[in-house]
Write a protein that holds these residues in place. Structure first.
Motif, PDB file in Angstrom:
ATOM      1  N   THR A 170       0.860  -1.186   0.000  1.00 45.55           N
ATOM      2  CA  THR A 170       0.000   0.000   0.000  1.00 45.55           C
ATOM      3  C   THR A 170       0.893   1.232   0.000  1.00 45.55           C
ATOM      4  OG1 THR A 170      -1.736  -1.155   1.235  1.00 45.55           O
ATOM      5  CG2 THR A 170      -1.806   1.248   1.225  1.00 45.55           C
ATOM      6  N   VAL A 171       0.729   2.084  -1.017  1.00 46.97           N
ATOM      7  CA  VAL A 171       1.530   3.298  -1.145  1.00 46.97           C
ATOM      8  C   VAL A 171       0.585   4.490  -1.109  1.00 46.97           C
ATOM      9  CG1 VAL A 171       3.182   4.574  -2.574  1.00 46.97           C
ATOM     10  CG2 VAL A 171       3.255   2.074  -2.516  1.00 46.97           C
ATOM     11  N   GLY A 172       0.811   5.398  -0.171  1.00 53.03           N
ATOM     12  CA  GLY A 172      -0.101   6.530   0.013  1.00 53.03           C
ATOM     13  C   GLY A 172       0.019   7.598  -1.046  1.00 53.03           C
ATOM     14  N   GLU A 173       1.159   7.661  -1.739  1.00 54.56           N
ATOM     15  CA  GLU A 173       1.344   8.656  -2.796  1.00 54.56           C
ATOM     16  C   GLU A 173       1.757   7.936  -4.085  1.00 54.56           C
ATOM     17  OE1 GLU A 173       3.978  11.690  -1.365  1.00 54.56           O
ATOM     18  OE2 GLU A 173       2.812  12.032   0.470  1.00 54.56           O
ATOM     19  N   ASP A 174       2.787   8.412  -4.768  1.00 49.02           N
ATOM     20  CA  ASP A 174       3.205   7.805  -6.030  1.00 49.02           C
ATOM     21  C   ASP A 174       4.214   6.685  -5.796  1.00 49.02           C
ATOM     22  OD1 ASP A 174       1.633   9.640  -7.284  1.00 49.02           O
ATOM     23  OD2 ASP A 174       3.278  10.912  -7.992  1.00 49.02           O
ATOM     24  N   LEU A 175       4.248   5.756  -6.756  1.00 45.94           N
ATOM     25  CA  LEU A 175       5.328   4.781  -6.831  1.00 45.94           C
ATOM     26  C   LEU A 175       6.167   5.182  -8.041  1.00 45.94           C
ATOM     27  CD1 LEU A 175       5.038   0.894  -6.525  1.00 45.94           C
ATOM     28  CD2 LEU A 175       6.875   2.069  -7.722  1.00 45.94           C
ATOM     29  N   CYS A 176       7.325   5.760  -7.769  1.00 46.00           N
ATOM     30  CA  CYS A 176       8.162   6.322  -8.823  1.00 46.00           C
ATOM     31  C   CYS A 176       9.284   5.348  -9.150  1.00 46.00           C
ATOM     32  CB  CYS A 176       8.736   7.668  -8.394  1.00 46.00           C
ATOM     33  SG  CYS A 176       7.481   8.881  -7.911  1.00 46.00           S
ATOM     34  N   ALA A 177       9.236   4.745 -10.344  1.00 47.50           N
ATOM     35  CA  ALA A 177      10.238   3.752 -10.736  1.00 47.50           C
ATOM     36  C   ALA A 177      10.758   4.032 -12.141  1.00 47.50           C
ATOM     37  CB  ALA A 177       9.655   2.349 -10.647  1.00 47.50           C
ATOM     38  N   SER A 178      10.876   5.293 -12.510  1.00 45.75           N
ATOM     39  CA  SER A 178      11.433   5.636 -13.815  1.00 45.75           C
ATOM     40  C   SER A 178      12.872   5.144 -13.901  1.00 45.75           C
ATOM     41  CB  SER A 178      11.393   7.157 -14.012  1.00 45.75           C
ATOM     42  OG  SER A 178      10.073   7.641 -13.913  1.00 45.75           O
ATOM     43  N   ARG A 179      13.229   4.624 -15.067  1.00 41.73           N
ATOM     44  CA  ARG A 179      14.583   4.117 -15.348  1.00 41.73           C
ATOM     45  C   ARG A 179      14.955   2.922 -14.471  1.00 41.73           C
ATOM     46  NH1 ARG A 179      14.675   9.182 -14.495  1.00 41.73           N
ATOM     47  NH2 ARG A 179      15.953   8.985 -12.618  1.00 41.73           N
ATOM     48  N   SER A 194      -2.162   4.989  -4.213  1.00 38.46           N
ATOM     49  CA  SER A 194      -3.120   6.088  -4.196  1.00 38.46           C
ATOM     50  C   SER A 194      -2.844   7.111  -5.288  1.00 38.46           C
ATOM     51  CB  SER A 194      -3.110   6.770  -2.825  1.00 38.46           C
ATOM     52  OG  SER A 194      -3.497   5.868  -1.817  1.00 38.46           O
ATOM     53  N   GLY A 195      -1.599   7.286  -5.657  1.00 42.33           N
ATOM     54  CA  GLY A 195      -1.244   8.235  -6.697  1.00 42.33           C
ATOM     55  C   GLY A 195      -1.035   7.553  -8.033  1.00 42.33           C
ATOM     56  N   SER A 196       0.113   7.821  -8.656  1.00 43.44           N
ATOM     57  CA  SER A 196       0.430   7.263  -9.969  1.00 43.44           C
ATOM     58  C   SER A 196       1.577   6.268  -9.862  1.00 43.44           C
ATOM     59  CB  SER A 196       0.823   8.381 -10.944  1.00 43.44           C
ATOM     60  OG  SER A 196      -0.272   9.236 -11.215  1.00 43.44           O
ATOM     61  N   LEU A 197       1.623   5.354 -10.819  1.00 39.21           N
ATOM     62  CA  LEU A 197       2.731   4.423 -10.984  1.00 39.21           C
ATOM     63  C   LEU A 197       3.544   4.907 -12.175  1.00 39.21           C
ATOM     64  CD1 LEU A 197       4.338   1.809 -10.562  1.00 39.21           C
ATOM     65  CD2 LEU A 197       2.570   0.606 -11.880  1.00 39.21           C
ATOM     66  N   ARG A 198       4.822   5.222 -11.940  1.00 39.48           N
ATOM     67  CA  ARG A 198       5.671   5.793 -12.980  1.00 39.48           C
ATOM     68  C   ARG A 198       6.767   4.793 -13.343  1.00 39.48           C
ATOM     69  NH1 ARG A 198       4.562  11.391 -13.225  1.00 39.48           N
ATOM     70  NH2 ARG A 198       6.269  11.504 -14.727  1.00 39.48           N
ATOM     71  N   LEU A 199       6.764   4.378 -14.618  1.00 35.49           N
ATOM     72  CA  LEU A 199       7.747   3.418 -15.117  1.00 35.49           C
ATOM     73  C   LEU A 199       8.395   3.914 -16.406  1.00 35.49           C
ATOM     74  CD1 LEU A 199       5.757   0.119 -14.471  1.00 35.49           C
ATOM     75  CD2 LEU A 199       7.979   0.660 -13.472  1.00 35.49           C
ATOM     76  N   GLU A 200       8.498   5.223 -16.570  1.00 37.14           N
ATOM     77  CA  GLU A 200       9.086   5.759 -17.799  1.00 37.14           C
ATOM     78  C   GLU A 200      10.531   5.288 -17.956  1.00 37.14           C
ATOM     79  OE1 GLU A 200       6.504   9.277 -16.201  1.00 37.14           O
ATOM     80  OE2 GLU A 200       7.806   7.718 -15.372  1.00 37.14           O
ATOM     81  N   ALA A 221      -4.517   7.153  -9.854  1.00 39.67           N
ATOM     82  CA  ALA A 221      -4.416   8.132 -10.938  1.00 39.67           C
ATOM     83  C   ALA A 221      -3.977   7.458 -12.231  1.00 39.67           C
ATOM     84  CB  ALA A 221      -3.465   9.265 -10.532  1.00 39.67           C
ATOM     85  N   ASN A 222      -2.687   7.544 -12.579  1.00 40.21           N
ATOM     86  CA  ASN A 222      -2.204   7.096 -13.877  1.00 40.21           C
ATOM     87  C   ASN A 222      -1.126   6.032 -13.735  1.00 40.21           C
ATOM     88  OD1 ASN A 222      -3.738   9.268 -15.131  1.00 40.21           O
ATOM     89  ND2 ASN A 222      -2.122  10.637 -14.412  1.00 40.21           N
ATOM     90  N   VAL A 223      -0.918   5.295 -14.826  1.00 39.06           N
ATOM     91  CA  VAL A 223       0.235   4.395 -14.969  1.00 39.06           C
ATOM     92  C   VAL A 223       1.006   4.882 -16.181  1.00 39.06           C
ATOM     93  CG1 VAL A 223       1.029   2.051 -15.377  1.00 39.06           C
ATOM     94  CG2 VAL A 223      -0.935   2.444 -13.890  1.00 39.06           C
ATOM     95  N   LEU A 224       2.196   5.418 -15.953  1.00 38.58           N
ATOM     96  CA  LEU A 224       2.967   6.086 -17.000  1.00 38.58           C
ATOM     97  C   LEU A 224       4.169   5.224 -17.358  1.00 38.58           C
ATOM     98  CD1 LEU A 224       2.827   9.668 -15.430  1.00 38.58           C
ATOM     99  CD2 LEU A 224       1.232   8.615 -17.055  1.00 38.58           C
ATOM    100  N   CYS A 225       4.130   4.641 -18.557  1.00 40.92           N
ATOM    101  CA  CYS A 225       5.155   3.690 -18.985  1.00 40.92           C
ATOM    102  C   CYS A 225       5.832   4.125 -20.278  1.00 40.92           C
ATOM    103  CB  CYS A 225       4.540   2.301 -19.176  1.00 40.92           C
ATOM    104  SG  CYS A 225       3.688   1.653 -17.740  1.00 40.92           S
ATOM    105  N   GLY A 243      -7.316   6.815 -14.538  1.00 42.39           N
ATOM    106  CA  GLY A 243      -6.731   7.817 -15.413  1.00 42.39           C
ATOM    107  C   GLY A 243      -6.159   7.218 -16.681  1.00 42.39           C
ATOM    108  N   LEU A 244      -4.889   7.501 -16.930  1.00 43.55           N
ATOM    109  CA  LEU A 244      -4.227   7.169 -18.187  1.00 43.55           C
ATOM    110  C   LEU A 244      -3.245   6.023 -18.014  1.00 43.55           C
ATOM    111  CD1 LEU A 244      -3.268   7.801 -21.143  1.00 43.55           C
ATOM    112  CD2 LEU A 244      -1.715   9.489 -20.124  1.00 43.55           C
TER     113      LEU A 244
END
Length: 481
Positions: A170-179, A194-200, A221-225, A243-244
């Motif tokens: 459980t993550v209260g904000e974003d899970l930031c995993a870019s690169r 709760s926020g976005s999952l970032r996998l750019e 929110a979003n899943v950004l890949c 979201g997206l």
């Protein structure tokens, strides 16, 4: 532990802790200087029962240390901030079940991390870390954000467990995993973000299995890949993304298997464009998507879209580029996909494209029929385009009108009652036979015989079929307008 047992490096850390001061040992990868070595038991003693100074906030802030031994904080409650950045750990830290305020291991080199069911009141930062073994965070509760940008996670040969375990996290904000770079399975099944999952620009590799497994993932929110590269199966079954889902410029490769499995998902918007064609199957069965931004050229040779539902489809391209998506589903004929594509064209006002999709639907359905059904289907297709090409029916009507007029002009049929019949007109007599509703008074006044009688039967039957098709086509056009 007595303070006189500490080495000079440990003494620096011990003295800085009560005031929350930072200690920087420089480059932890340099083994020539033993003055940077700190035992894990010393760090544990500080965090559990370290000295305090009135009016100061104690914190463990160390950079560039070489940590020996196991940092064992299992089920401990730590009130101090922990920042061990750019450090090198000889053993896997064990934080399972611990309650932490904040943890920062950015830039560190570790053989792994055991933190199942850990609870962090702030954020958990693993940015730029290099892990030589699995990172276990299953069941973790992180009130803030989880940072994995630029992290690298590999596992020894023969390891079957996921290299990054985030199931039920459980993550209260974003899970930031870019690169993020992984060599093995990444598991997020049952996770809640709760926020976005970032996998750019992430690189996920597990050619013999799942590269990314997130069944029943819940994202706020979003899943950004964007520019994600994945070798192995991407499994998003049952995922909820309001979201997206950004899949621009992605590279998915799983030859002989499923490259992207996104069945039974509920997604606000998907962007799948600008990248090379997928290597492997695409499965979107039973998913509900509000807006699907799909570039046909990215689709693989096998696509599963049974019961896929979407409200809008972009970019607007001719149906000839969209229909192969439906034809690549090797399962039994499913009319739902054709109806969805038809509806998307009608929403944009392209009735011509919608008719072409319906025509393709009938042709695909024809392949499922027995031989006599296929034969009759070919006749319907050739003559009237299954009713979706009314002008072709009009052409047949005009051809039959010309044939009938010529035949009856060469040999007029005898009147039923001599002296009472109107002057014979071969054109209007043929029209009387072809048009089922309109009457010009010619057909009931004359009685053809022999071959002309059989010709009149053919004209009456063909007239009913063709005229009805023309009227239906015109009616559809008028009703759309």
């Amino acid at each position: 532990m007595e303070i006189n047992d500490l080495t000079p490096a440990e003494l620096r850390v011990w003295q800085a802790f009560p005031k929350g001061e930072a200690v920087d040992f420089g480059d932890a990868t340099d083994d020539s200087d033993d003055q940077r070595t700190v035992r894990a038991v010393v760090l544990r003693a500080l965090l559990l029962d370290g000295p305090v100074v009135s009016g100061e906030v104690a914190a463990l802030k160390v950079a560039g240390a070489h940590v020996t031994g196991v940092l064992d904080l299992r089920y401990a409650t730590i009130e101090s901030v922990i920042r061990l950045s750019d450090c090198r750990f000889d053993e896997v830290p064990d934080l399972s079940g611990a309650q932490l305020k904040y943890l920062n291991l950015s830039g560190s080199v570790l053989p792994g991390l055991a933190s199942a069911r850990v609870r962090v009141d702030g954020g958990l930062r693993l940015t730029g870390c290099r892990f030589g073994g699995p990172v276990r965070l299953g069941g973790a509760q992180i009130a803030g954000a989880l940072y994995l940008e630029g992290a690298e996670i590999t596992a020894p040969e023969g390891t079957e467990d996921p290299v990054l375990q985030l199931h039920q996290v459980t993550v209260g904000e974003d899970l930031c995993a870019s690169r993020l770079r992984t060599r093995g399975e990444v598991r997020l099944d049952g996770a809640t973000i709760s926020g976005s999952l970032r996998l750019e620009e992430a690189e996920l590799s597990n050619p013999d299995g799942r590269a990314f497994h997130s069944e029943a993932l819940q994202v706020g929110a979003n899943v950004l890949c964007r520019r994600l590269s994945a070798r192995g199966r991407i499994d998003l079954r049952g995922t909820r993304i309001p979201g997206l889902l950004d899949l621009l410029y992605v590279r998915f490769s799983n030859p002989g298997g499923t490259a992207l499995h996104a069945s039974s998902c509920v997604i606000g918007e998907i962007w799948l464009r600008k990248g090379p064609p997928m290597e492997g199957r695409l499965n979107l069965r039973r998913s509900q998507i509000e807006h699907l931004n799909l570039e046909p050229e990215m689709l693989p040779d096998q696509v599963r879209v049974l019961d896929l539902t979407y409200t809008s489809l972009t970019p607007h391209v001719p149906p000839e580029r969209r229909l192969p998506m439906l034809e690549r589903d090797e399962d039994t004929f499913d009319p739902h996909g054709y109806e969805q594509l038809t509806a998307s064209y009608r929403r944009t006002g392209d009735d011509h494209a919608a008719r072409l999709v319906q025509l393709a639907k009938q042709r695909r359905y024809r392949t499922t029929l027995p031989w006599y059904g296929r034969l009759w289907g070919h006749v319907q297709d050739a003559t009237v385009g299954y009713g979706f090409r009314p002008m072709r029916a009009l052409g047949w009507l005009m051809s039959l009108l010309a044939v009938g007029s010529l035949v009856f002009a060469l040999h007029a049929p005898p009147p039923l009652k001599a002296g009472e019949a109107p002057d014979f007109n071969p054109v209007f007599y043929t029209l009387d036979l072809l048009l089922p509703v309109i009457s010009f008074g010619q057909e009931p006044a004359f009685a053809p015989d022999g071959g002309q009688q059989w010709l009149s039967y053919v004209l009456v039957l063909a007239g009913w079929i063709l005229a009805t098709t023309v009227i239906a086509g015109v009616t559809r056009t008028v009703s759309r307008q």
